[in-house]
Design an enzyme around this catalytic site. Structure first.
Site, mmCIF file in Angstrom:
data_model
loop_
_atom_site.group_PDB
_atom_site.id
_atom_site.type_symbol
_atom_site.label_atom_id
_atom_site.label_comp_id
_atom_site.label_asym_id
_atom_site.label_seq_id
_atom_site.Cartn_x
_atom_site.Cartn_y
_atom_site.Cartn_z
ATOM 1 N N HIS A 123 0.874 -1.177 0.000
ATOM 2 C CA HIS A 123 0.000 0.000 0.000
ATOM 3 C C HIS A 123 0.918 1.236 0.000
ATOM 4 O O HIS A 123 2.023 1.189 0.545
ATOM 5 C CB HIS A 123 -0.826 -0.044 1.288
ATOM 6 C CG HIS A 123 -1.908 0.971 1.394
ATOM 7 N ND1 HIS A 123 -1.667 2.258 1.810
ATOM 8 C CD2 HIS A 123 -3.237 0.902 1.169
ATOM 9 C CE1 HIS A 123 -2.810 2.924 1.835
ATOM 10 N NE2 HIS A 123 -3.781 2.124 1.453
ATOM 11 N N ASP A 200 3.168 -4.648 8.127
ATOM 12 C CA ASP A 200 1.919 -3.916 7.972
ATOM 13 C C ASP A 200 0.786 -4.941 8.068
ATOM 14 O O ASP A 200 0.560 -5.718 7.139
ATOM 15 C CB ASP A 200 1.932 -3.197 6.610
ATOM 16 C CG ASP A 200 0.582 -2.592 6.256
ATOM 17 O OD1 ASP A 200 -0.407 -2.840 6.982
ATOM 18 O OD2 ASP A 200 0.519 -1.887 5.230
ATOM 19 N N GLN A 203 -4.395 -5.567 6.958
ATOM 20 C CA GLN A 203 -5.368 -6.520 6.399
ATOM 21 C C GLN A 203 -5.238 -7.894 7.041
ATOM 22 O O GLN A 203 -5.791 -8.872 6.523
ATOM 23 C CB GLN A 203 -5.189 -6.635 4.873
ATOM 24 C CG GLN A 203 -5.361 -5.336 4.114
ATOM 25 C CD GLN A 203 -6.801 -4.808 4.150
ATOM 26 O OE1 GLN A 203 -7.743 -5.530 4.491
ATOM 27 N NE2 GLN A 203 -6.977 -3.547 3.802
ATOM 28 N N LYS A 226 -10.477 -1.125 10.359
ATOM 29 C CA LYS A 226 -10.556 -2.297 9.470
ATOM 30 C C LYS A 226 -10.853 -3.569 10.255
ATOM 31 O O LYS A 226 -10.930 -4.652 9.705
ATOM 32 C CB LYS A 226 -9.243 -2.458 8.695
ATOM 33 C CG LYS A 226 -8.984 -1.320 7.702
ATOM 34 C CD LYS A 226 -7.729 -1.595 6.917
ATOM 35 C CE LYS A 226 -7.188 -0.364 6.233
ATOM 36 N NZ LYS A 226 -7.970 0.049 5.061
ATOM 37 N N CYS A 364 -4.716 2.253 -3.759
ATOM 38 C CA CYS A 364 -3.479 2.797 -3.149
ATOM 39 C C CYS A 364 -2.290 1.863 -3.362
ATOM 40 O O CYS A 364 -1.411 1.745 -2.495
ATOM 41 C CB CYS A 364 -3.653 3.087 -1.655
ATOM 42 S SG CYS A 364 -4.856 4.347 -1.302
HETATM 43 N N1 7TS Z 1 -1.727 -0.908 4.699
HETATM 44 C C1 7TS Z 1 -2.613 -1.704 4.105
HETATM 45 C C2 7TS Z 1 -2.239 -3.095 3.711
HETATM 46 C C3 7TS Z 1 -3.910 -1.219 3.870
HETATM 47 O O1 7TS Z 1 -4.802 -2.004 3.297
HETATM 48 C C4 7TS Z 1 -4.231 0.114 4.235
HETATM 49 C C5 7TS Z 1 -5.567 0.718 3.920
HETATM 50 C C6 7TS Z 1 -3.261 0.869 4.890
HETATM 51 C C7 7TS Z 1 -2.014 0.334 5.097
HETATM 52 C C8 7TS Z 1 -3.531 2.246 5.424
HETATM 53 O O2 7TS Z 1 -4.397 2.153 6.497
HETATM 54 P P1 7TS Z 1 -4.999 3.477 7.190
HETATM 55 O O3 7TS Z 1 -6.023 2.941 8.127
HETATM 56 O O4 7TS Z 1 -3.874 4.145 7.870
HETATM 57 O O5 7TS Z 1 -5.579 4.289 6.085
HETATM 58 N N2 7TS Z 1 -6.210 0.130 2.811
HETATM 59 C C9 7TS Z 1 -7.288 0.579 2.152
HETATM 60 C C10 7TS Z 1 -7.884 -0.112 1.112
HETATM 61 O O6 7TS Z 1 -7.514 -1.194 0.687
HETATM 62 N N3 7TS Z 1 -8.937 0.590 0.639
HETATM 63 O O7 7TS Z 1 -9.025 1.711 1.362
HETATM 64 C C11 7TS Z 1 -8.017 1.716 2.303
#
Ligand code: 7TS
Length: 406
Positions: A123, A200, A203, A226, A364
């Protein structure tokens, strides 16, 4: 416990919402999950009965809020099997957790000529902070390549590692393709080369059992929203020894021991990294989401989602012109796809008309989409409350979109 998705659905008020006259089919869970009533109720209860600032007052409510805040840290620490609650820093989310490590640990560990390794599956939030660091330090960013199935090339990774490697940062599960990466092996090899590893887990924590000590992860990042919790709160786990050795990320209240104009001393862990009033309600409510996941059982959730993933993949694959993007042997909860000759955005828009929420585009992960030579995908991402009927609705929606657009 027998897993009963219909029963679980009743815990999520928003699943009764209608979109374009159709009952909502929510398959955008990788972007954010919906929240169970007990999480929503905990937020209302906090602001109705418990609200105060933490670590400050001598009064009843301040004491109560502080206890709830610190208890939440304990609950979440147990959930990922951290050694101590002090190894958990409350942050805004995965993005902030990674920026904290890149900025603070990067500052003291990376110098000119050093290397940071990420993967082609990352990401943007696990790419850009490292680029900024490398630019600042005169270091270089190396990338673990991905094969046509969407799996990391571990042999190539082995060759990238050297004494110049200071940090390896990879995700446990890819948000775009659902690939489950062999992070234990990735960590072992990095450690052999003398590098530290950030995983990370944005997910991963909501789909699989995560044990940071068994993985031997140095840093582990994830987002509350999430995993059925609120937005604005997330976790950075770090090994105590590393966190102790790192300079503060932000200065302000709570992160200090003593302040004078001559010399300021910093607070102990975890407060050293929690400058200012934190997201108190978010932190407290996140533990409610964790308790909910624990009661249902992460293995039960994973089993149910695996069934839906296999069912959906096989049903969709019967559609003429359907192209699955990412068919790793180990996959979780994500079906990314294209329809021949049709832009993913158009497919997504038609699905929306039938009440089905999916994400379309780059997710992203622009470098990954470039690697596959595609303008993005349509992504259906599964959570514990999804059902076979909803997957059938998706399949019918895709058939309809194909008819209308081709
Ligand atoms: N890393 C991964 C693997 C992610 O899927 C996401 C967000 C992030 C980092 C960033 O997370 P945040 O909570 O700090 O924004 N992924 C997604 C997505 O797949 N669609 O919208 C956000």
């Amino acid at each position: 416990m027998m897993f009963d998705a219909e029963k679980i659905r009743k815990d999520f008020p928003i699943l009764d919402v209608h979109v374009n006259g159709k009952r909502l089919v929510y398959l955008d869970n990788a972007a954010t999950t919906q929240k169970p009533k007990r999480v929503i109720d905990a937020l209302v209860k906090y602001y109705s009965e418990e609200n105060s600032n933490v670590h400050r007052g001598v009064h009843f409510l301040s004491d109560k809020a502080t206890t709830l805040y610190e208890n939440s840290r304990k609950t979440i620490a147990e959930f990922i099997n951290a050694g101590k609650p002090e190894e958990l820093i409350f942050v805004r989310g995965t993005t902030e957790a990674i920026n904290l490590v890149a900025s603070s640990y990067g500052e003291v560990s990376v110098g000119t000529g050093d290397e940071v390794i990420v993967s082609h599956l990352e990401h943007h939030s696990n790419i850009v902070p490292w680029q900024i660091l490398c630019e600042r330090k005169g270091a270089s960013l190396k990338v673990i390549p991905v094969n046509d199935s969407g799996e990391l090339d571990i042999e190539a990774y082995r060759k990238l590692l050297s004494s110049r490697t200071k940090i390896v940062a990879v995700n446990q599960i890819s948000n775009s393709l659902g690939t489950v990466n062999p992070v234990r092996e990735i960590i072992r090899q990095a450690h052999d080369a003398g590098a530290v590893v950030l995983i990370d887990g944005a997910q991963a924590v909501q789909h699989s059992n995560v044990d940071v000590r068994e993985l031997d992860a140095d840093f582990y990042a994830f987002s509350g929203h999430k995993m059925y919790g609120p937005t604005g709160i997330g976790i950075l786990y770090g090994k105590e020894k590393l966190l102790d050795s790192m300079p503060p990320y932000q200065g302000g209240g709570d992160m200090i021991k003593n302040v004078s104009f001559e010399k300021t001393t910093y607070n102990e862990l975890p407060y050293k990294f929690e400058a200012g009033t934190p997201d108190i309600s978010g932190a407290i409510v996140l533990s409610e989401a964790v308790k909910y996941i624990k009661e249902i059982g992460i293995e039960n959730i994973a089993g149910h989602e695996r069934e839906l993933l296999e069912y959906g993949t096989s049903k969709l694959s019967e559609i003429d012109g359907f192209r699955l993007v990412g068919n790793a042997k180990e996959k979780a909860s994500v079906i990314s796809f294209l329809l021949d000759g049709i832009h993913p955005y158009d497919t997504g828009a038609i699905l929306d008309k039938t009440g089905i929420a999916v994400r379309t585009g780059l997710h992203c992960t622009e470098p990954l989409m470039k690697r596959f030579g595609i303008p993005g995908t349509v992504r259906a991402s599964i959570a514990m409350y999804n059902t076979k009927e909803e997957i059938d609705a998706l399949v019918n929606g895709v058939i309809k979109a194909k008819k209308m657009l081709s």
